[in-house]
Design an enzyme around this catalytic site. Sequence first.
Site, PDB file in Angstrom:
ATOM      1  N   CYS A  18     -60.516 -55.184 -85.236  1.00 21.94           N
ATOM      2  CA  CYS A  18     -60.372 -56.615 -84.938  1.00 21.94           C
ATOM      3  C   CYS A  18     -61.656 -57.184 -84.331  1.00 21.94           C
ATOM      4  CB  CYS A  18     -59.185 -56.782 -83.982  1.00 21.94           C
ATOM      5  SG  CYS A  18     -59.042 -58.394 -83.220  1.00 21.94           S
ATOM      6  N   CYS A  46     -61.214 -59.015 -81.042  1.00 20.24           N
ATOM      7  CA  CYS A  46     -60.925 -58.026 -79.987  1.00 20.24           C
ATOM      8  C   CYS A  46     -62.229 -57.423 -79.468  1.00 20.24           C
ATOM      9  CB  CYS A  46     -60.034 -56.902 -80.526  1.00 20.24           C
ATOM     10  SG  CYS A  46     -58.419 -57.431 -81.107  1.00 20.24           S
TER      11      CYS A  46
END
Length: 128
Positions: free
Chosen positions: A30, A33
Site C-alpha cells: 500500500c 501506508c
Amino acid sequence: MSTIDLNKDSFQEAIQGDKPLIVDFWAPWCGPCRSFAPVFDAASKEHEDIVFAKVNTEEEQELAAGMGIRSIPTLMVFRERVLLFSQAGALSAGQLNQLLEQVKELDMAQVHAEIAAQNNGGQAPDEA
C-alpha cells in the site's frame, strides 16, 4: 516509544492497557501506508504516553476482517477499551497530533457514562 506489532492474540490485551492505543492497519504493498509510516513513527517518539501499534493486514487477515477494515491505511484509537476513532486514509503530521491531543483531553468518565446511557435505552445509569 517505538511502535509494536499486533496480531489477533495480542490485540485484545493491547486495547485493555492503561494508556491510549492508536493502531495503524496497513499492508506492505500500500503506497499511502508507506507514505504514512514515517509520520506515525515520528508521532510515536513525541507521545510517550500513547501506545502506537501496527497491524499488517496481509499477515493478520482474520483480525482485519474482525475489525471491519475495508481500506488501508485505517487508524483506530482506543482508550479504556473504548473505540474512540476509526478512519480510513492517512493523516498529515498536524492532523495526527491534533487527534492525539484530543484523545488525551477526553473525559473518559463522561464517555463511559454516555455508553452506559445508550446501553440502558437512553437513561443515565442511576436512572435505570
